[in-house]
Design a protein around this motif. Structure first.
Motif, mmCIF file in Angstrom:
data_model
loop_
_atom_site.group_PDB
_atom_site.id
_atom_site.type_symbol
_atom_site.label_atom_id
_atom_site.label_comp_id
_atom_site.label_asym_id
_atom_site.label_seq_id
_atom_site.Cartn_x
_atom_site.Cartn_y
_atom_site.Cartn_z
ATOM 1 N N UNK A 1 13.718 12.745 43.609
ATOM 2 C CA UNK A 1 14.228 11.836 44.637
ATOM 3 C C UNK A 1 14.080 12.426 46.034
ATOM 4 N N UNK A 2 13.288 13.483 46.136
ATOM 5 C CA UNK A 2 13.007 14.139 47.422
ATOM 6 C C UNK A 2 14.253 14.699 48.087
ATOM 7 N N UNK A 3 15.260 14.976 47.325
ATOM 8 C CA UNK A 3 16.457 15.593 47.882
ATOM 9 C C UNK A 3 16.274 17.099 48.048
ATOM 10 N N UNK A 4 15.271 17.633 47.386
ATOM 11 C CA UNK A 4 14.989 19.064 47.462
ATOM 12 C C UNK A 4 13.490 19.241 47.304
ATOM 13 N N UNK A 5 13.012 20.309 47.859
ATOM 14 C CA UNK A 5 11.573 20.579 47.798
ATOM 15 C C UNK A 5 11.169 20.744 46.332
ATOM 16 N N UNK A 6 10.125 20.048 45.913
ATOM 17 C CA UNK A 6 9.701 20.134 44.502
ATOM 18 C C UNK A 6 9.369 21.563 44.060
ATOM 19 N N UNK A 7 8.731 22.320 44.944
ATOM 20 C CA UNK A 7 8.381 23.697 44.570
ATOM 21 C C UNK A 7 9.652 24.523 44.358
ATOM 22 N N UNK A 8 10.578 24.356 45.293
ATOM 23 C CA UNK A 8 11.855 25.090 45.168
ATOM 24 C C UNK A 8 12.636 24.615 43.947
ATOM 25 N N UNK B 1 18.067 20.027 34.825
ATOM 26 C CA UNK B 1 17.831 18.586 34.888
ATOM 27 C C UNK B 1 18.178 18.046 36.270
ATOM 28 N N UNK B 2 19.288 18.491 36.825
ATOM 29 C CA UNK B 2 19.727 18.025 38.140
ATOM 30 C C UNK B 2 18.685 18.404 39.211
ATOM 31 N N UNK B 3 18.194 19.640 39.136
ATOM 32 C CA UNK B 3 17.194 20.095 40.107
ATOM 33 C C UNK B 3 15.930 19.243 40.034
ATOM 34 N N UNK B 4 15.457 18.946 38.844
ATOM 35 C CA UNK B 4 14.243 18.145 38.708
ATOM 36 C C UNK B 4 14.463 16.718 39.221
#
Length: 238
Positions: free
Chosen positions: A84-91, A76-79
Motif C-alpha cells: 500500500x506504499x506505506x513503506x519502501x518496498x525494499x525496506x 505480513x504487516x510489512x509486506x
C-alpha cells in the motif's frame, strides 16, 4: 549328674551368646523402612525438580510459539504496508526477511522446548510410578513389621510359658506337693484314730459308771442311820 548339668549350662550360655550376636529382624526391618522413607523423600524432591523443568519447558514452548506467531504477523504487516506504499518496498522486504529469520529461530526454540517438555513429562511419569512403588513397599513393610512384632510377643510369651511348664517338676515342686498331700492325709488319719480311741474310752467309762451306780445303796444306808437316831423302827417295805 552335676557334670551333665554343667555341660548343659555351658551349652545354654553359648547358645544365648550366639543369639545375641544375631541381628534383630525387627531392628533390621525398622532400619529398612527408615532407609526407604529417606529414598522416598529424595525421590519426591527430584520429582518436584523435574516437574519444575517440565513446567518451564512448557512455558518456553508457549513463549517461543507466541514469538513465531508475532514474527509471522510482523512480516505480513510489512509486506502489506509495502503493497500500500506505506513503506519502501525494499525496506519492507529487508525487515520482513529479518522477521522471518527470527521466526525460524523461534520455531527451532519451540521444537527444542517441545522435545524437552516431552522428555521431562516422561521422566515425571516414570518417577511418579517409582514413588508409588516405594510408598506401597513402605506400607507393606510397616504392616509386616506390625505382624512381626505381634508374632515376637506371642512367641516370647509361649516360650516363657513352655519353659515354666518344662521346668515345673525340675524344681521338685510337684513331688514336694505330693509329699505334702501324703503327710496331710497321714496326719488326718492319725487324728481320726485318736478321736476313735478317745470316744471308745469315754463309752467304756460311761458303761462302768452306769453298771456300778452306788448312789442308791448309799442313800438307803443313810436313811437307816437317820431312823435309828430318831428311834424309829425299820420299815418292812424298806
Amino acid at each position: 549328674m552335676n557334670i551333665f548339668r554343667r555341660l548343659f549350662k555351658i551349652g545354654e550360655a553359648e547358645t544365648n551368646a550366639a543369639i545375641d550376636k544375631m541381628e534383630d529382624p525387627i531392628k533390621m526391618t525398622e532400619q529398612g523402612i527408615r532407609d526407604m522413607k529417606l529414598d522416598l523423600e529424595k525421590s519426591l524432591e527430584a520429582l518436584a525438580q523435574v516437574k519444575a523443568l517440565a513446567i518451564r519447558a512448557t512455558n518456553e514452548q508457549e513463549e517461543f510459539q507466541n514469538k513465531v506467531d508475532d514474527y509471522q504477523n510482523k512480516a505480513i504487516i510489512l509486506l502489506k504496508k509495502a503493497q500500500s506504499n506505506e513503506i519502501d518496498p525494499t525496506e519492507a522486504d529487508r525487515l520482513a526477511k529479518a522477521a522471518l529469520v527470527e521466526k525460524e529461530t523461534a520455531e527451532q526454540q519451540v521444537t527444542r522446548a517441545k522435545e524437552e517438555t516431552t522428555k521431562f513429562e516422561n521422566n515425571v511419569a516414570l518417577m511418579q510410578k517409582n514413588i508409588q512403588t516405594i510408598k506401597a513397599n513402605i506400607a507393606n513393610w510397616e504392616n509386616e513389621l506390625k505382624t512381626l512384632k505381634a508374632r515376637v510377643k506371642v512367641s516370647n510369651a509361649t516360650k516363657n510359658l513352655n519353659k515354666q511348664m518344662a521346668e515345673l517338676d525340675s524344681t521338685g515342686t510337684v513331688s514336694m506337693l505330693e509329699r505334702m498331700k501324703e503327710k496331710v492325709a497321714q496326719e488326718e488319719a492319725l487324728a481320726e484314730a485318736y478321736g476313735d480311741i478317745a470316744n471308745a474310752s469315754k463309752s467304756i467309762d460311761e458303761e462302768l459308771d452306769n453298771a456300778a451306780d452306788t448312789s442308791k445303796v448309799k442313800a438307803d444306808s443313810e436313811l437307816e442311820k437317820l431312823k435309828a437316831q430318831l428311834g424309829m423302827g425299820t420299815s418292812k417295805d424298806d
